[in-house]
Design a protein around this motif. Sequence first.
Motif, PDB file in Angstrom:
ATOM      1  N   ALA A  57      40.738  25.820  13.002  1.00 53.42           N
ATOM      2  CA  ALA A  57      42.132  26.276  13.045  1.00 53.42           C
ATOM      3  C   ALA A  57      42.192  27.707  13.577  1.00 53.42           C
ATOM      4  O   ALA A  57      41.320  28.525  13.303  1.00 53.42           O
ATOM      5  CB  ALA A  57      42.765  26.209  11.654  1.00 53.42           C
ATOM      6  N   ALA A  58      43.250  27.991  14.317  1.00 53.88           N
ATOM      7  CA  ALA A  58      43.468  29.344  14.829  1.00 53.88           C
ATOM      8  C   ALA A  58      43.671  30.312  13.666  1.00 53.88           C
ATOM      9  O   ALA A  58      44.166  29.928  12.595  1.00 53.88           O
ATOM     10  CB  ALA A  58      44.701  29.354  15.736  1.00 53.88           C
ATOM     11  N   ALA A  59      43.312  31.561  13.866  1.00 53.89           N
ATOM     12  CA  ALA A  59      43.451  32.573  12.812  1.00 53.89           C
ATOM     13  C   ALA A  59      44.880  32.649  12.307  1.00 53.89           C
ATOM     14  O   ALA A  59      45.116  32.754  11.093  1.00 53.89           O
ATOM     15  CB  ALA A  59      42.990  33.935  13.321  1.00 53.89           C
ATOM     16  N   VAL A  60      45.844  32.573  13.212  1.00 49.54           N
ATOM     17  CA  VAL A  60      47.250  32.650  12.802  1.00 49.54           C
ATOM     18  C   VAL A  60      47.632  31.457  11.922  1.00 49.54           C
ATOM     19  O   VAL A  60      48.436  31.588  11.000  1.00 49.54           O
ATOM     20  CB  VAL A  60      48.179  32.790  14.031  1.00 49.54           C
ATOM     21  CG1 VAL A  60      48.175  31.530  14.874  1.00 49.54           C
ATOM     22  CG2 VAL A  60      49.591  33.155  13.624  1.00 49.54           C
ATOM     23  N   HIS A  61      47.031  30.302  12.156  1.00 52.13           N
ATOM     24  CA  HIS A  61      47.267  29.118  11.324  1.00 52.13           C
ATOM     25  C   HIS A  61      46.689  29.348   9.929  1.00 52.13           C
ATOM     26  O   HIS A  61      47.349  29.083   8.919  1.00 52.13           O
ATOM     27  CB  HIS A  61      46.621  27.901  11.997  1.00 52.13           C
ATOM     28  CG  HIS A  61      46.935  26.598  11.341  1.00 52.13           C
ATOM     29  ND1 HIS A  61      46.652  25.406  11.936  1.00 52.13           N
ATOM     30  CD2 HIS A  61      47.483  26.264  10.149  1.00 52.13           C
ATOM     31  CE1 HIS A  61      47.015  24.410  11.157  1.00 52.13           C
ATOM     32  NE2 HIS A  61      47.518  24.912  10.056  1.00 52.13           N
ATOM     33  N   LYS A  62      45.472  29.851   9.862  1.00 52.74           N
ATOM     34  CA  LYS A  62      44.829  30.123   8.579  1.00 52.74           C
ATOM     35  C   LYS A  62      45.646  31.123   7.770  1.00 52.74           C
ATOM     36  O   LYS A  62      45.842  30.950   6.568  1.00 52.74           O
ATOM     37  CB  LYS A  62      43.411  30.648   8.789  1.00 52.74           C
ATOM     38  CG  LYS A  62      42.460  29.626   9.371  1.00 52.74           C
ATOM     39  CD  LYS A  62      41.091  30.233   9.604  1.00 52.74           C
ATOM     40  CE  LYS A  62      40.148  29.248  10.265  1.00 52.74           C
ATOM     41  NZ  LYS A  62      38.786  29.764  10.364  1.00 52.74           N
ATOM     42  N   GLU A  63      46.133  32.163   8.428  1.00 48.66           N
ATOM     43  CA  GLU A  63      46.926  33.189   7.748  1.00 48.66           C
ATOM     44  C   GLU A  63      48.252  32.616   7.248  1.00 48.66           C
ATOM     45  O   GLU A  63      48.731  32.986   6.173  1.00 48.66           O
ATOM     46  CB  GLU A  63      47.175  34.363   8.687  1.00 48.66           C
ATOM     47  CG  GLU A  63      45.914  35.137   9.028  1.00 48.66           C
ATOM     48  CD  GLU A  63      46.053  36.011  10.259  1.00 48.66           C
ATOM     49  OE1 GLU A  63      47.174  36.178  10.779  1.00 48.66           O
ATOM     50  OE2 GLU A  63      45.010  36.535  10.709  1.00 48.66           O
ATOM     51  N   ALA A  64      48.847  31.716   8.013  1.00 48.45           N
ATOM     52  CA  ALA A  64      50.143  31.135   7.644  1.00 48.45           C
ATOM     53  C   ALA A  64      50.059  30.325   6.353  1.00 48.45           C
ATOM     54  O   ALA A  64      51.062  30.196   5.641  1.00 48.45           O
ATOM     55  CB  ALA A  64      50.678  30.268   8.778  1.00 48.45           C
ATOM     56  N   LEU A  65      48.892  29.779   6.045  1.00 44.11           N
ATOM     57  CA  LEU A  65      48.751  28.949   4.846  1.00 44.11           C
ATOM     58  C   LEU A  65      49.175  29.682   3.582  1.00 44.11           C
ATOM     59  O   LEU A  65      49.742  29.080   2.668  1.00 44.11           O
ATOM     60  CB  LEU A  65      47.309  28.457   4.699  1.00 44.11           C
ATOM     61  CG  LEU A  65      46.824  27.492   5.773  1.00 44.11           C
ATOM     62  CD1 LEU A  65      45.331  27.254   5.631  1.00 44.11           C
ATOM     63  CD2 LEU A  65      47.594  26.188   5.731  1.00 44.11           C
ATOM     64  N   THR A  66      48.897  30.972   3.518  1.00 46.45           N
ATOM     65  CA  THR A  66      49.232  31.746   2.317  1.00 46.45           C
ATOM     66  C   THR A  66      50.279  32.824   2.590  1.00 46.45           C
ATOM     67  O   THR A  66      50.592  33.615   1.706  1.00 46.45           O
ATOM     68  CB  THR A  66      47.966  32.388   1.711  1.00 46.45           C
ATOM     69  OG1 THR A  66      47.313  33.187   2.702  1.00 46.45           O
ATOM     70  CG2 THR A  66      47.008  31.317   1.193  1.00 46.45           C
ATOM     71  N   ASP A  67      50.839  32.850   3.778  1.00 46.78           N
ATOM     72  CA  ASP A  67      51.881  33.817   4.136  1.00 46.78           C
ATOM     73  C   ASP A  67      53.167  33.468   3.382  1.00 46.78           C
ATOM     74  O   ASP A  67      53.635  32.334   3.449  1.00 46.78           O
ATOM     75  CB  ASP A  67      52.132  33.760   5.648  1.00 46.78           C
ATOM     76  CG  ASP A  67      53.099  34.800   6.149  1.00 46.78           C
ATOM     77  OD1 ASP A  67      54.029  35.182   5.405  1.00 46.78           O
ATOM     78  OD2 ASP A  67      52.943  35.235   7.302  1.00 46.78           O
ATOM     79  N   PRO A  68      53.769  34.434   2.671  1.00 46.24           N
ATOM     80  CA  PRO A  68      55.002  34.151   1.925  1.00 46.24           C
ATOM     81  C   PRO A  68      56.158  33.664   2.802  1.00 46.24           C
ATOM     82  O   PRO A  68      57.110  33.058   2.305  1.00 46.24           O
ATOM     83  CB  PRO A  68      55.364  35.498   1.282  1.00 46.24           C
ATOM     84  CG  PRO A  68      54.154  36.334   1.382  1.00 46.24           C
ATOM     85  CD  PRO A  68      53.308  35.790   2.492  1.00 46.24           C
TER      86      PRO A  68
END
Length: 143
Positions: A31-42
């Motif tokens: 998964a792209a870094a932005v996808h990984k970050e979105a998982l826990t992004d409020p």
Amino acid sequence: MRGSQIAAVLAAGASAAQLGTAFLATPESGAAAVHKEALTDPLFVRTELTRAFSGRPARALVNRFLREHGPYAPAAYPDVHHLTSPLRKAAAKAGDAQGMALWAGQGHRLARALPAGRLVEVLTDELDAAGTAFSGGGAGGVR
């Protein structure tokens, strides 16, 4: 997403538990870094079943693309997949989480950015602890 949840579905009679989203945040994930970050992004609190990205139903984080195109997406796999592919790739390259497919299950907020091997160890420990609680002495039939 947690060993206790695995234990609960197994205790309810399932023969297995699927943990795809749990492994999205691992370093080994493609998964792209932005996808990984979105998982826990409020900013991304909900998931929804949509055909917006591929033309067949799949669960994704609700973003601008899904809100704008999800309600009208035809059941036309793989045509929709091929049509949206350049858009999704460009969004991923630009780090635009609002324009890409952010596949995720409902427990996405519980994702842990651990190496996959370590995540398996943690899940196993959690499952063992939950099994002890269920059986009063050991995981026994929970696994």
